[in-house]
Design an enzyme around this catalytic site. Structure first.
Site, PDB file in Angstrom:
ATOM      1  N   GLY A 272      18.750  56.886   6.540  1.00  0.00           N
ATOM      2  CA  GLY A 272      18.610  55.579   5.913  1.00  0.00           C
ATOM      3  C   GLY A 272      18.918  55.548   4.428  1.00  0.00           C
ATOM      4  O   GLY A 272      18.678  54.526   3.773  1.00  0.00           O
ATOM      5  N   GLU A 314      18.364  62.800   8.729  1.00  0.00           N
ATOM      6  CA  GLU A 314      19.501  62.322   9.537  1.00  0.00           C
ATOM      7  C   GLU A 314      20.296  61.231   8.846  1.00  0.00           C
ATOM      8  O   GLU A 314      20.345  60.104   9.337  1.00  0.00           O
ATOM      9  CB  GLU A 314      18.982  61.716  10.842  1.00  0.00           C
ATOM     10  CG  GLU A 314      18.159  62.613  11.684  1.00  0.00           C
ATOM     11  CD  GLU A 314      17.426  61.835  12.769  1.00  0.00           C
ATOM     12  OE1 GLU A 314      17.066  62.473  13.742  1.00  0.00           O
ATOM     13  OE2 GLU A 314      17.233  60.613  12.637  1.00  0.00           O
ATOM     14  N   GLY A 316      23.498  58.999   7.953  1.00  0.00           N
ATOM     15  CA  GLY A 316      24.804  58.664   8.515  1.00  0.00           C
ATOM     16  C   GLY A 316      25.648  57.992   7.446  1.00  0.00           C
ATOM     17  O   GLY A 316      26.625  58.549   6.938  1.00  0.00           O
ATOM     18  N   ARG A 317      25.205  56.793   7.057  1.00  0.00           N
ATOM     19  CA  ARG A 317      25.913  55.982   6.063  1.00  0.00           C
ATOM     20  C   ARG A 317      26.203  56.754   4.773  1.00  0.00           C
ATOM     21  O   ARG A 317      27.289  56.651   4.211  1.00  0.00           O
ATOM     22  CB  ARG A 317      25.027  54.774   5.741  1.00  0.00           C
ATOM     23  CG  ARG A 317      25.606  53.730   4.838  1.00  0.00           C
ATOM     24  CD  ARG A 317      24.492  52.757   4.383  1.00  0.00           C
ATOM     25  NE  ARG A 317      23.641  52.367   5.482  1.00  0.00           N
ATOM     26  CZ  ARG A 317      23.813  51.260   6.219  1.00  0.00           C
ATOM     27  NH1 ARG A 317      24.775  50.424   5.925  1.00  0.00           N
ATOM     28  NH2 ARG A 317      22.997  50.981   7.227  1.00  0.00           N
ATOM     29  N   ARG A 357      29.758  43.761  10.127  1.00  0.00           N
ATOM     30  CA  ARG A 357      28.513  43.780   9.350  1.00  0.00           C
ATOM     31  C   ARG A 357      28.254  42.497   8.549  1.00  0.00           C
ATOM     32  O   ARG A 357      27.109  42.037   8.488  1.00  0.00           O
ATOM     33  CB  ARG A 357      28.442  45.027   8.460  1.00  0.00           C
ATOM     34  CG  ARG A 357      28.356  46.324   9.303  1.00  0.00           C
ATOM     35  CD  ARG A 357      28.083  47.556   8.456  1.00  0.00           C
ATOM     36  NE  ARG A 357      26.782  47.518   7.835  1.00  0.00           N
ATOM     37  CZ  ARG A 357      26.562  47.254   6.566  1.00  0.00           C
ATOM     38  NH1 ARG A 357      27.560  47.037   5.731  1.00  0.00           N
ATOM     39  NH2 ARG A 357      25.338  47.200   6.092  1.00  0.00           N
ATOM     40  N   TYR A 361      24.836  41.021   9.676  1.00  0.00           N
ATOM     41  CA  TYR A 361      23.706  41.219   8.762  1.00  0.00           C
ATOM     42  C   TYR A 361      23.863  40.488   7.445  1.00  0.00           C
ATOM     43  O   TYR A 361      23.072  40.704   6.533  1.00  0.00           O
ATOM     44  CB  TYR A 361      23.536  42.705   8.399  1.00  0.00           C
ATOM     45  CG  TYR A 361      23.633  43.691   9.524  1.00  0.00           C
ATOM     46  CD1 TYR A 361      22.698  43.688  10.557  1.00  0.00           C
ATOM     47  CD2 TYR A 361      24.624  44.664   9.528  1.00  0.00           C
ATOM     48  CE1 TYR A 361      22.773  44.629  11.573  1.00  0.00           C
ATOM     49  CE2 TYR A 361      24.697  45.610  10.546  1.00  0.00           C
ATOM     50  CZ  TYR A 361      23.779  45.572  11.571  1.00  0.00           C
ATOM     51  OH  TYR A 361      23.841  46.493  12.569  1.00  0.00           O
ATOM     52  N   CYS A 388      38.290  33.158  15.280  1.00  0.00           N
ATOM     53  CA  CYS A 388      37.889  31.759  15.424  1.00  0.00           C
ATOM     54  C   CYS A 388      36.382  31.599  15.263  1.00  0.00           C
ATOM     55  O   CYS A 388      35.682  31.214  16.211  1.00  0.00           O
ATOM     56  CB  CYS A 388      38.356  31.230  16.765  1.00  0.00           C
ATOM     57  SG  CYS A 388      40.133  31.159  16.825  1.00  0.00           S
ATOM     58  N   GLU A 389      35.882  31.948  14.086  1.00  0.00           N
ATOM     59  CA  GLU A 389      34.458  31.822  13.750  1.00  0.00           C
ATOM     60  C   GLU A 389      34.407  31.562  12.260  1.00  0.00           C
ATOM     61  O   GLU A 389      35.042  32.287  11.490  1.00  0.00           O
ATOM     62  CB  GLU A 389      33.709  33.150  13.962  1.00  0.00           C
ATOM     63  CG  GLU A 389      33.664  33.668  15.357  1.00  0.00           C
ATOM     64  CD  GLU A 389      32.517  33.104  16.167  1.00  0.00           C
ATOM     65  OE1 GLU A 389      31.556  32.574  15.556  1.00  0.00           O
ATOM     66  OE2 GLU A 389      32.607  33.186  17.387  1.00  0.00           O
ATOM     67  N   TYR A 418      29.520  52.304  10.212  1.00  0.00           N
ATOM     68  CA  TYR A 418      29.149  51.127  11.014  1.00  0.00           C
ATOM     69  C   TYR A 418      30.215  50.037  11.042  1.00  0.00           C
ATOM     70  O   TYR A 418      29.901  48.874  11.272  1.00  0.00           O
ATOM     71  CB  TYR A 418      27.796  50.555  10.549  1.00  0.00           C
ATOM     72  CG  TYR A 418      26.699  51.589  10.605  1.00  0.00           C
ATOM     73  CD1 TYR A 418      26.233  52.059  11.826  1.00  0.00           C
ATOM     74  CD2 TYR A 418      26.158  52.120   9.444  1.00  0.00           C
ATOM     75  CE1 TYR A 418      25.258  53.034  11.898  1.00  0.00           C
ATOM     76  CE2 TYR A 418      25.170  53.106   9.499  1.00  0.00           C
ATOM     77  CZ  TYR A 418      24.726  53.548  10.725  1.00  0.00           C
ATOM     78  OH  TYR A 418      23.768  54.515  10.785  1.00  0.00           O
TER      79      TYR A 418
HETATM   80  C1  PLP Z   1      20.677  54.897  12.459  1.00  0.00           C
HETATM   81  C2  PLP Z   1      19.793  56.073  12.427  1.00  0.00           C
HETATM   82  C3  PLP Z   1      19.989  57.037  11.443  1.00  0.00           C
HETATM   83  C4  PLP Z   1      21.024  56.931  10.347  1.00  0.00           C
HETATM   84  O1  PLP Z   1      20.835  55.853   9.504  1.00  0.00           O
HETATM   85  P1  PLP Z   1      21.733  55.728   8.161  1.00  0.00           P
HETATM   86  O2  PLP Z   1      21.282  54.455   7.556  1.00  0.00           O
HETATM   87  O3  PLP Z   1      23.150  55.665   8.597  1.00  0.00           O
HETATM   88  O4  PLP Z   1      21.460  56.920   7.336  1.00  0.00           O
HETATM   89  C5  PLP Z   1      19.174  58.154  11.484  1.00  0.00           C
HETATM   90  N1  PLP Z   1      18.237  58.304  12.434  1.00  0.00           N
HETATM   91  C6  PLP Z   1      18.025  57.384  13.398  1.00  0.00           C
HETATM   92  C7  PLP Z   1      16.978  57.612  14.401  1.00  0.00           C
HETATM   93  C8  PLP Z   1      18.787  56.243  13.417  1.00  0.00           C
HETATM   94  O5  PLP Z   1      18.569  55.322  14.358  1.00  0.00           O
END
Ligand code: PLP
Length: 463
Positions: A272, A314, A316-317, A357, A361, A388-389, A418
């Site tokens: 996150g 964990e 990702g982003r 996104r 969001y 078309c939105e 994402y």
């Molecule tokens: C989506 C998710 C992540 C990664 O979130 P980021 O915002 O991309 O860092 C990590 N762990 C779990 C369980 C998730 O669902």
């Protein structure tokens, strides 16, 4: 009233001194402008990329992904070592998953996290060591769990009582062990600068803190299941450490309680970590984040008189987001007069099918001309797609050069996370290719869809 001179721009958006500038926090580190003002990413010019691959094209800077992966790993490893423990980084594959990305991040020493059978197959197809994979999800099917156990997935993160019994039945048919964690809700939900801490959670993921001890007791009864620790993920695009600290403190109470029934060697605090999408975003530097979170866990353990567990995270982003740039071609341009000034609509040849996104969001992005530098006069624009939105927005609010014209290439940064995974064929628009750039070379890592691909699943068409 001075409505004629006021502007429909939001307060956070400031007209830049240079409307062709490339704000470092938003772009890959390799970004530059060439002698003629053309944008260069990973040593390859935007024009060259578009000549080779067309528009739209999702460009991923391999060096940037690798640099961010190794920076995160080193920051958390060193913060953990300072507190007498270890840290592992799992790349959250759902942010952007293909075999190339898996190979890049694993070669930088990361583990990978998947949350469906499909994501698991991509990681395995990339040759990832199954023992280095984590498997999440609130509704893993029996087939998905069987595949994970058979493949030797390192950690399965259990999300429900039903899943415990599903896994018990599967493991009873094998002679191996399966390491598992239990996902809990700390009641802390965080997004950007704010977090909300509640006692009761109204969402689908994980176990309430009060229900988790019974679930862990059940796991510990089952031969072949090895409980290794708790897992907690509090949200996405989080700035600062306060939400993580609050969540860690709540989860450590449970962690301590579980120690009376056996070992709890690990703790996974999820991902996150926030990134900059526009110049208004100022995410916490990774080293500060790592120190802040790890020291909170260490202090929490010291206060409870317990050993600090091995930690995992964990993101990702934070690994792929700023490594991605989407190139579009400008099509039509239209000025719309509003009560408070006017807004220029710049239409590009993609939109919510390649980046959902903003529509999903209300996410904010930024943009710059990529084929050239434009005139210095900034004009307030909204970049929109071809769907078309009316919610088909690519960049809600931005200043672009006043001479932006049809045929110009437009670059939208921070599209590495994402976007491709949430892409669709809405309006029968083919998905763009994903192209990796590094050291002046480019290559397709996921090919774009053709018209044949688009028609292939229609049973009424003979191809
Ligand atoms: C989506 C998710 C992540 C990664 O979130 P980021 O915002 O991309 O860092 C990590 N762990 C779990 C369980 C998730 O669902």
């Amino acid at each position: 009233m001075q409505s004629a001179v006021s502007s429909p721009a939001p307060e956070w958006l400031v007209a830049p001194d240079d409307v062709n500038d490339l704000v470092p926090a938003v772009w890959p580190a390799s970004i530059e402008r060439g002698a003629d003002g053309e944008m260069i990413i990973g040593g390859v010019s935007a024009d060259e990329l578009v000549r080779a691959y067309g528009t739209p094209v999702q460009v991923i800077d391999e060096g940037e992904v690798r640099r961010r992966a190794s920076t995160l790993r080193r920051a958390f490893e060193s913060a953990a070592a300072g507190q007498g423990t270890t840290a592992r980084i799992y790349y959250a594959g759902k942010a952007l998953l293909n075999t190339s990305i898996v190979r890049w991040v694993t070669s930088e020493g990361l583990n990978v996290d998947v949350c469906t059978g499909g994501e698991l197959e991509v990681a395995l197809a990339a040759g990832a060591d199954a023992a280095q994979l984590g498997f999440h999800g609130n509704n893993k099917s029996v087939l998905e769990l069987e595949r994970a156990v058979e493949a030797g997935v390192g950690t399965i993160v259990i999300d429900s009582l039903i899943e415990i019994e599903r896994l018990a039945a599967i493991i009873a048919r094998t002679d191996g062990d399966q390491r598992v964690m239990l996902r809990v809700n700390s009641g802390v939900h965080a997004e950007t600068h704010d977090f909300l801490a509640t006692a009761h959670d109204d969402q689908k993921f994980g176990f309430a803190l009060g229900d988790a001890a019974a679930a862990v007791a059940r796991i510990r009864e089952i031969p072949g299941l090895v409980f290794v620790g708790l897992h907690c993920h509090i949200g996405s695009q989080i700035f600062g450490v306060a939400g993580f600290r609050e969540s860690a403190s709540r989860v450590l109470d449970l962690h301590q309680e579980l120690l009376s029934g056996g070992d709890v060697p690990q703790l996974n605090l999820g991902g996150g970590f926030g990134i900059a999408y526009t110049r208004a975003d100022d995410p916490t530097p990774i080293a500060e984040l790592a120190e802040g979170i790890v020291s909170a866990v260490a202090e929490g353990c010291a206060a409870r008189g317990i050993h600090i567990p091995a930690l995992s995270f964990e993101p990702g982003r934070a690994i792929v987001g700023n490594a991605g740039v989407t190139l579009y071609e400008v099509g039509t341009i239209k000025d719309v007069t509003l009560e408070a000034g006017s807004r220029r609509y710049v239409s590009v040849d993609g939109g919510m099918s390649d980046n959902a996104r903003p529509a999903l969001y209300g996410a904010q992005y930024s943009a710059r001309l990529a084929s050239r530098e434009g005139s210095p006069d900034p004009v307030l624009v909204r970049v929109v797609g071809k769907h078309c939105e009316s919610g088909d927005i690519v960049v809600d609010h931005e200043y672009l050069p006043g001479d932006t014209a049809p045929g110009d290439l437009l670059a939208v940064p921070a599209t590495g996370a994402y976007c491709a995974p949430l892409s669709s064929n809405y309006n029968h628009v083919p998905r763009p290719p994903i192209v990796a750039v590094r050291d002046g070379a480019s290559r397709v890592i996921v090919r774009g869809e053709s018209m044949t691909d688009l028609l292939a699943r229609d049973a009424g068409i003979e191809l």
